[in-house]
Design an enzyme around this catalytic site. Sequence first.
Site, PDB file in Angstrom:
ATOM      1  N   HIS A   1       4.616   1.417  -1.617  1.00  0.00           N
ATOM      2  CA  HIS A   1       3.414   0.672  -1.190  1.00  0.00           C
ATOM      3  C   HIS A   1       2.405   1.615  -0.541  1.00  0.00           C
ATOM      4  CE1 HIS A   1       1.393  -3.169   0.112  1.00  0.00           C
ATOM      5  NE2 HIS A   1       0.694  -2.226   0.742  1.00  0.00           N
TER       6      HIS A   1
ATOM      7  N   HIS B   1      -2.109   2.930  -0.598  1.00  0.00           N
ATOM      8  CA  HIS B   1      -3.498   2.697  -1.023  1.00  0.00           C
ATOM      9  C   HIS B   1      -4.159   4.044  -1.270  1.00  0.00           C
ATOM     10  CE1 HIS B   1      -3.589  -1.682  -0.152  1.00  0.00           C
ATOM     11  NE2 HIS B   1      -2.590  -1.322   0.653  1.00  0.00           N
TER      12      HIS B   1
ATOM     13  N   GLN C   1      -8.511  -7.023  -3.145  1.00  0.00           N
ATOM     14  CA  GLN C   1      -8.579  -6.892  -1.682  1.00  0.00           C
ATOM     15  C   GLN C   1      -9.335  -8.038  -1.005  1.00  0.00           C
ATOM     16  OE1 GLN C   1      -7.898  -3.867   0.962  1.00  0.00           O
ATOM     17  NE2 GLN C   1      -7.923  -5.954   1.766  1.00  0.00           N
TER      18      GLN C   1
ATOM     19  N   HIS D   1       0.420  -8.404  -1.563  1.00  0.00           N
ATOM     20  CA  HIS D   1       0.328  -8.410  -0.112  1.00  0.00           C
ATOM     21  C   HIS D   1       0.565  -9.869   0.275  1.00  0.00           C
ATOM     22  CE1 HIS D   1      -1.510  -4.539  -0.697  1.00  0.00           C
ATOM     23  NE2 HIS D   1      -1.639  -4.349   0.599  1.00  0.00           N
TER      24      HIS D   1
ATOM     25  N   GLU E   1       0.525 -11.064   5.471  1.00  0.00           N
ATOM     26  CA  GLU E   1       0.338  -9.942   6.399  1.00  0.00           C
ATOM     27  C   GLU E   1      -0.457 -10.465   7.594  1.00  0.00           C
ATOM     28  OE1 GLU E   1      -1.766  -6.516   4.939  1.00  0.00           O
ATOM     29  OE2 GLU E   1      -1.206  -5.288   6.658  1.00  0.00           O
TER      30      GLU E   1
ATOM     31  N   ASP F   1       1.983   2.745   3.097  1.00  0.00           N
ATOM     32  CA  ASP F   1       0.805   1.876   3.113  1.00  0.00           C
ATOM     33  C   ASP F   1      -0.496   2.662   3.266  1.00  0.00           C
ATOM     34  OD1 ASP F   1      -0.658  -0.435   2.948  1.00  0.00           O
ATOM     35  OD2 ASP F   1       0.028  -1.304   4.831  1.00  0.00           O
TER      36      ASP F   1
ATOM     37  N   TRP G   1      -7.523   1.640   8.111  1.00  0.00           N
ATOM     38  CA  TRP G   1      -6.501   0.860   8.812  1.00  0.00           C
ATOM     39  C   TRP G   1      -5.611   1.720   9.707  1.00  0.00           C
ATOM     40  CZ3 TRP G   1      -8.047   0.136   3.776  1.00  0.00           C
ATOM     41  CH2 TRP G   1      -8.634  -1.109   3.487  1.00  0.00           C
TER      42      TRP G   1
HETATM   43 FE   FE2 Z   1      -1.186  -2.529   1.760  1.00  0.00          FE
END
Ligand code: FE2
Length: 417
Positions: free
Chosen positions: A59, A61, A154, A212, A215, A311, A317
């Site tokens: 997982h 990005h 997203q 996802h 979350e 991630d 993030w």
């Molecule tokens: Fe993610």
Amino acid sequence: MLDLLIHNARLPDGRANMSMAVQAGKIVQVVEGPIAGAQAAETVDAQGYLLSPHFVDPHFHMDATLSYGLPRVNESGTLLEGIQIWGELKPQLKADDMIERALTYCDWAVAKGLLAIRSHVDTSDPSLLPVEAMLEVKKRVAGYIDLQLVAFPQDGVLRTQGGLDNLKRALDLGVDVVGGIPHFERTMGQGAESVRLLCELAAERGKLVDMHCDETDDPLSRHIETLAFEAQRLGLQGRVNGSHCTSMHSMDNYYVSKLLPLMAEAQVSVIANPLINITLQGRHDTYPKRRGMTRVPELMAAGVNVAFGHDCVMDPWYGMGSGDMLEVAHMGLHVAQMTSQKGIRACYDAVTVNAAKVMHLQGYGLDVGCDASFVLLQARDVVEAIRLRANRLKVWRKGALIAQTPELAVQIMIAGR
Ligand code: FE2
């Protein structure tokens, strides 16, 4: 004549003094003690160190990585401010810059023995610029990293106008997996509807699913239930994954006692992202603050395949990270309190074999017939590997040495002792 012979290695299952023979990119022999009469183009003495299958990040990005501070830093530390910053950055993104950042990250990954990555790629914008950039990266790194791409809406597949069409076009272009973000749709009903539509799309096209899912810290965010139900209804057992599932941390115990068997029956796997979950969740709490990671040991005990993902690395993030899956496992065992020997080993599996299973990787492992893609760590076993986030001495892919780091040796120079 063999291409490569490694002797005196310890394996993750604890077997010591093992020899491994490699020919034409494949493991052809694994035995205890030396292989009598074996001749190889290259012989490596592992000195009793740990030889492990390569790390797998299920997982990530890749389209956002190494963009930390662009155009600004996430001050609140929340998921929602991260999504907002990514939204501000998107109109300024250039394919060449994204490709360059992703390739830099892939170099970091290889240095850490991370040779398979599943990356979500944002399909919200009709230009599909991130999709085209990441497909280019996938092509360029194919010789050293298995990069699997997930079509990730997203901004919400139903919340965004044309969201479903954009996602379908991404699949047409060659993206491998169907993604989703039900908890970000406008209502619980729309979230459930998005799960149904996306699972039907995956069934129709023969694709894997990785959403996802939940979350959030909201215990009533229960899209994982719909995901498991749809997986069963559509015959997608073993092909569906719920990423994050952080709301399970806050759910009522009775409800979870009913949910776990459903997930196990539907063979839905779960990916926790310990570094990001502990960073983003619980941000609306005062004290006590929730940890916010899903119920890892309970899921494993129920027979659910659980893996850990990185991630984010230096993006809107999360400002930390280096592509080191041992750092991920280290955080995972702390947050889940999996500090028994068995628990630590399970966390090692979460960044190796369990993650490979989520990605449906072929030829993964240290058995005869598997790809000779493995890592020699400066550690005696998997527990020490996690404790030290051990040095990656050598990294091989399909029998070829593709990265190495010199053995670390500290000299203490304190006078008068
Ligand atoms: Fe993610």
